[in-house]
Design a protein around this motif. Structure first.
Motif, PDB file in Angstrom:
ATOM      1  N   VAL B  23     -46.380 -38.712  47.874  1.00 45.44           N
ATOM      2  CA  VAL B  23     -46.672 -38.407  49.284  1.00 45.44           C
ATOM      3  C   VAL B  23     -47.617 -39.450  49.869  1.00 45.44           C
ATOM      4  CG1 VAL B  23     -47.828 -36.712  50.782  1.00 45.44           C
ATOM      5  CG2 VAL B  23     -46.241 -35.938  49.040  1.00 45.44           C
ATOM      6  N   ASN B  24     -48.373 -40.099  48.995  1.00 47.32           N
ATOM      7  CA  ASN B  24     -49.301 -41.136  49.457  1.00 47.32           C
ATOM      8  C   ASN B  24     -48.656 -42.522  49.462  1.00 47.32           C
ATOM      9  OD1 ASN B  24     -51.978 -41.656  50.395  1.00 47.32           O
ATOM     10  ND2 ASN B  24     -52.434 -42.654  48.436  1.00 47.32           N
ATOM     11  N   ALA B 142     -59.252 -43.159  45.352  1.00 47.99           N
ATOM     12  CA  ALA B 142     -58.635 -42.296  44.335  1.00 47.99           C
ATOM     13  C   ALA B 142     -59.145 -40.859  44.442  1.00 47.99           C
ATOM     14  CB  ALA B 142     -58.928 -42.849  42.944  1.00 47.99           C
ATOM     15  N   LYS B 143     -60.407 -40.705  44.815  1.00 46.60           N
ATOM     16  CA  LYS B 143     -60.953 -39.353  44.887  1.00 46.60           C
ATOM     17  C   LYS B 143     -60.268 -38.538  45.979  1.00 46.60           C
ATOM     18  CE  LYS B 143     -64.514 -38.192  43.188  1.00 46.60           C
ATOM     19  NZ  LYS B 143     -65.815 -37.616  42.891  1.00 46.60           N
ATOM     20  N   ASP B 144     -59.814 -39.220  47.039  1.00 46.50           N
ATOM     21  CA  ASP B 144     -59.074 -38.501  48.091  1.00 46.50           C
ATOM     22  C   ASP B 144     -57.689 -38.093  47.590  1.00 46.50           C
ATOM     23  OD1 ASP B 144     -61.191 -38.765  49.852  1.00 46.50           O
ATOM     24  OD2 ASP B 144     -60.472 -40.686  50.634  1.00 46.50           O
ATOM     25  N   VAL B 145     -57.080 -38.974  46.787  1.00 46.35           N
ATOM     26  CA  VAL B 145     -55.779 -38.617  46.195  1.00 46.35           C
ATOM     27  C   VAL B 145     -55.962 -37.432  45.238  1.00 46.35           C
ATOM     28  CG1 VAL B 145     -53.816 -39.453  44.829  1.00 46.35           C
ATOM     29  CG2 VAL B 145     -54.982 -40.997  46.404  1.00 46.35           C
ATOM     30  N   PHE B 146     -57.090 -37.414  44.522  1.00 43.80           N
ATOM     31  CA  PHE B 146     -57.375 -36.270  43.638  1.00 43.80           C
ATOM     32  C   PHE B 146     -57.433 -34.975  44.439  1.00 43.80           C
ATOM     33  CE2 PHE B 146     -59.863 -38.668  40.062  1.00 43.80           C
ATOM     34  CZ  PHE B 146     -58.696 -39.316  39.720  1.00 43.80           C
ATOM     35  N   GLU B 147     -58.064 -35.043  45.612  1.00 42.26           N
ATOM     36  CA  GLU B 147     -58.188 -33.822  46.405  1.00 42.26           C
ATOM     37  C   GLU B 147     -56.811 -33.360  46.882  1.00 42.26           C
ATOM     38  OE1 GLU B 147     -60.563 -31.771  46.646  1.00 42.26           O
ATOM     39  OE2 GLU B 147     -59.476 -30.461  48.014  1.00 42.26           O
ATOM     40  N   LEU B 148     -55.967 -34.327  47.276  1.00 44.12           N
ATOM     41  CA  LEU B 148     -54.597 -33.975  47.666  1.00 44.12           C
ATOM     42  C   LEU B 148     -53.872 -33.337  46.473  1.00 44.12           C
ATOM     43  CD1 LEU B 148     -52.205 -34.066  49.656  1.00 44.12           C
ATOM     44  CD2 LEU B 148     -51.771 -36.423  48.911  1.00 44.12           C
ATOM     45  N   GLU B 273     -61.732 -21.779  46.343  1.00 43.78           N
ATOM     46  CA  GLU B 273     -60.812 -22.676  47.031  1.00 43.78           C
ATOM     47  C   GLU B 273     -61.518 -23.911  47.603  1.00 43.78           C
ATOM     48  OE1 GLU B 273     -57.271 -23.404  47.228  1.00 43.78           O
ATOM     49  OE2 GLU B 273     -57.358 -21.230  47.219  1.00 43.78           O
ATOM     50  N   ALA B 274     -62.698 -23.695  48.148  1.00 42.95           N
ATOM     51  CA  ALA B 274     -63.364 -24.782  48.859  1.00 42.95           C
ATOM     52  C   ALA B 274     -64.270 -25.624  47.961  1.00 42.95           C
ATOM     53  CB  ALA B 274     -64.182 -24.197  50.010  1.00 42.95           C
ATOM     54  N   GLU B 275     -64.387 -25.265  46.707  1.00 47.68           N
ATOM     55  CA  GLU B 275     -65.274 -26.023  45.819  1.00 47.68           C
ATOM     56  C   GLU B 275     -64.748 -27.447  45.653  1.00 47.68           C
ATOM     57  OE1 GLU B 275     -67.824 -25.078  43.576  1.00 47.68           O
ATOM     58  OE2 GLU B 275     -67.861 -22.899  43.672  1.00 47.68           O
ATOM     59  N   PRO B 276     -65.584 -28.463  45.909  1.00 45.01           N
ATOM     60  CA  PRO B 276     -65.105 -29.840  45.722  1.00 45.01           C
ATOM     61  C   PRO B 276     -64.965 -30.175  44.239  1.00 45.01           C
ATOM     62  CG  PRO B 276     -67.426 -29.830  46.286  1.00 45.01           C
ATOM     63  CD  PRO B 276     -66.967 -28.399  46.363  1.00 45.01           C
ATOM     64  N   GLY B 310     -62.590 -41.728  39.662  1.00 45.46           N
ATOM     65  CA  GLY B 310     -61.478 -42.310  40.409  1.00 45.46           C
ATOM     66  C   GLY B 310     -61.023 -43.667  39.915  1.00 45.46           C
ATOM     67  N   LYS B 311     -61.534 -44.114  38.773  1.00 42.33           N
ATOM     68  CA  LYS B 311     -61.080 -45.396  38.226  1.00 42.33           C
ATOM     69  C   LYS B 311     -59.672 -45.213  37.685  1.00 42.33           C
ATOM     70  CE  LYS B 311     -63.194 -49.180  35.691  1.00 42.33           C
ATOM     71  NZ  LYS B 311     -64.362 -49.611  34.947  1.00 42.33           N
ATOM     72  N   SER B 312     -58.840 -46.244  37.799  1.00 46.78           N
ATOM     73  CA  SER B 312     -57.476 -46.097  37.297  1.00 46.78           C
ATOM     74  C   SER B 312     -57.503 -46.064  35.771  1.00 46.78           C
ATOM     75  CB  SER B 312     -56.590 -47.245  37.779  1.00 46.78           C
ATOM     76  OG  SER B 312     -56.838 -48.402  37.011  1.00 46.78           O
ATOM     77  N   LEU B 313     -56.502 -45.408  35.210  1.00 47.61           N
ATOM     78  CA  LEU B 313     -56.436 -45.284  33.755  1.00 47.61           C
ATOM     79  C   LEU B 313     -56.296 -46.653  33.104  1.00 47.61           C
ATOM     80  CD1 LEU B 313     -56.272 -43.566  31.233  1.00 47.61           C
ATOM     81  CD2 LEU B 313     -53.870 -43.112  31.744  1.00 47.61           C
ATOM     82  N   ALA B 314     -55.496 -47.528  33.720  1.00 48.25           N
ATOM     83  CA  ALA B 314     -55.303 -48.876  33.157  1.00 48.25           C
ATOM     84  C   ALA B 314     -56.633 -49.620  33.119  1.00 48.25           C
ATOM     85  CB  ALA B 314     -54.279 -49.646  33.990  1.00 48.25           C
ATOM     86  N   ASP B 315     -57.411 -49.545  34.210  1.00 51.28           N
ATOM     87  CA  ASP B 315     -58.704 -50.245  34.257  1.00 51.28           C
ATOM     88  C   ASP B 315     -59.686 -49.644  33.267  1.00 51.28           C
ATOM     89  OD1 ASP B 315     -57.734 -51.890  36.169  1.00 51.28           O
ATOM     90  OD2 ASP B 315     -58.722 -50.901  37.860  1.00 51.28           O
TER      91      ASP B 315
END
Lengths: 145, 358
Positions: B23-24, B142-148, B273-276, B310-315
């Motif tokens: 979706v991103n 990445a942290k925004d993608v995590f939230e999505l 639900e709202a817990e970050p 939020g670091k990529s797994l490869a990195d």
């Protein structure tokens, strides 16, 4: 120190860990499949059995899910292997592209997909016997000539 | 009939992460700051993944549970309709997980348009993702993608449940989720609890019909609402089918129960639900505890902390030769198996150390 943590914070940690690791893994796999674009592999899910491997009637779907391989044998012992790109994404990736198929040790064939995303490869009896249809690979070579 | 493959642990969370990336627009080799989400193309990518990815076919769609010839396209279609496009109804008039997802996706759309959030009917996960203008802002952090991903996962944990409960019984979802024989999720959960108790009562000696005393003991431990006795439940279509799985020579049930169980969360906690999500720094005490308790190595702690930041797994892996060597020697180069094993060890330790307190 862990004993000071309450259940609510632990649930939050568990959820964060679950989301972060699985989303990172999904991103990792996506970037690897992007890097692997330019090819696909075919692996029959039930390749091993008590008897000789039989190509599934429904065909085999490629690792990227964009191609379906089917095999038609003829009376003379030869066969035609057909790869068909599926869906708009499959067509975009494979139509009118040159390709090299690896069916077994030393069995490499250069061919190309037509603009409908179809690649047909005729095999004679010897090649059919030597080919490994339970697992084979495709490498894209560029626009077809 | 093929059995479910291993590797089902947290496949739902992986699928949520996969959807979040799609979706991103993260499958675009040269993504910009804007993306176009075309519903049909997205559907096709998702459908192809459900058909072509063996982990999905085995542990999410459960192609093995469909009667021969087991058409992967049909099974993926059914999964899509029953899970991704399953409406999630509001309870007590409060916003649901899918409302929270729709609200986040709405902030990414550039123009006013069709409003998924304004729809009167209950939304599905799918409609919350596509029911907005196609031109959208791409999430860069990445942290925004995590939230999505987190919000998609909350939807999937609920929407996937009935489907997974049928698979867990070793049965075909198409036969038990729609039509005259359709069974509700609470009955499915209770049936699985009964079967679990029965399995223990039978000492895992399956491939035979359970005896009356075994049935009674299992029912005493885990009754199924709507049936007064074990015998009454066994006479229902669902009970008869579930027992036939245990008694039959077909080992689908044996394979499916544990694999699918691992895909289910024990409970949904709506009030959180709202817990970050936690960052790596916030998670330090949990991760340090896992190191001190011997559940994970210090280098693995660093990897988990980096991923949560939020670091990529490869990195994160490339920065750690010790872990790369471990992946190669102990996991045969299978990064997914290593990360799942590591996350599982950290989660089990944290759950044992931190749960049960108020």
């Amino acid at each position: 120190m862990a004993e000071l943590l309450d259940a609510r914070e632990t649930r939050r940690f568990l959820r964060s860990l679950r989301v972060a690791t699985q989303t990172a893994l999904a991103g990792y796999d996506l970037s690897r499949s992007r890097a692997a674009e330019g090819g696909a592999s075919f692996l029959a899910l039930a390749a091993k059995g008590p008897g000789e491997f039989r190509f599934p009637e429904a065909g085999i779907v490629s690792s990227d899910g964009l191609l379906r391989a089917t095999l038609e044998r003829d009376a003379a012992g030869g066969a035609v292997l057909t790869l068909q790109a599926e869906g708009a994404t499959g067509l975009k990736a494979y139509a009118a592209r040159g390709a090299r198929l690896r069916l077994g040790l030393g069995l490499d064939f250069d061919s190309s997909f037509d603009r409908n995303g179809t690649l047909r490869l005729g095999l004679d009896r010897d090649e059919t016997h030597a080919a490994n249809f339970s697992r084979f690979d495709l490498e894209l070579l560029g626009p077809s000539r | 009939m093929a059995g479910a493959a291993k590797g089902g642990r947290d496949i739902v969370a992986y699928f949520a992460g996969h959807l979040a990336h799609l979706v991103n627009g993260d499958d675009d080799p040269n993504p910009g700051s804007e993306i176009m989400i075309r519903p049909f193309q997205l559907f096709e990518r998702v459908h192809r993944a459900l058909v072509g990815n063996r982990r999905y076919a085995d542990n999410l769609v459960g192609l093995w549970a469909y009667p021969p010839p087991g058409d992967a396209d049909d099974a993926a279609d059914f999964y899509f309709d029953q899970v991704l496009d399953r409406p999630i109804a509001a309870r007590r008039g409060e916003p649901t997980s899918v409302d929270h997802l729709a609200a986040l996706v709405a902030t990414l759309a550039f123009a006013e348009g069709q409003s998924a959030g304004a729809a009167k009917a209950a939304l599905s996960t799918w409609k919350a993702l596509i029911g907005w203008p196609e031109r959208r802002r791409r999430l860069v952090e990445a942290k925004d993608v995590f939230e999505l991903s987190n919000r998609i996962l909350k939807c999937l944990d609920a929407a996937n449940r009935p489907y997974a409960e049928v698979l867990r019984l070793g049965l075909c979802p198409r036969e038990w989720l729609v039509g005259d024989a359709a069974v509700g999720v609470n009955t499915l959960k209770a049936a699985n609890a009964f079967i679990k108790a029965l399995k223990a009562t039978m000492n895992d000696d399956l491939g035979r019909r359970p005896t009356e005393p075994e049935l009674n003991r299992a029912f005493a431990a885990a009754a199924v609402p709507g049936s007064a006795t074990a015998q009454e439940f066994v006479r229902t279509p669902l009970g008869a089918a579930a027992i036939a799985r245990i008694a039959g020579r077909d080992q689908t049930y044996v394979v499916s129960f544990d694999a699918i169980s691992e895909t289910l969360v024990d409970q949904l906690v709506e009030d959180e639900e709202a817990e970050p999500l936690m960052s790596g720094a916030e998670a330090a005490s949990h991760l340090d505890g896992a190191v001190a308790g011997g559940a994970i190595a210090p280098a693995e702690r660093e990897l988990l902390s980096a991923l949560m930041d939020g670091k990529s797994l490869a990195d994160a892996l490339s920065a750690n030769p010790f872990l790369r060597r471990r992946v190669k020697t102990e996991f045969g180069g299978d990064v997914s198996a290593f990360v799942e094993d590591l996350a599982g060890r950290a989660a089990r330790f944290a759950a044992a150390a931190g749960m049960g307190r108020p």
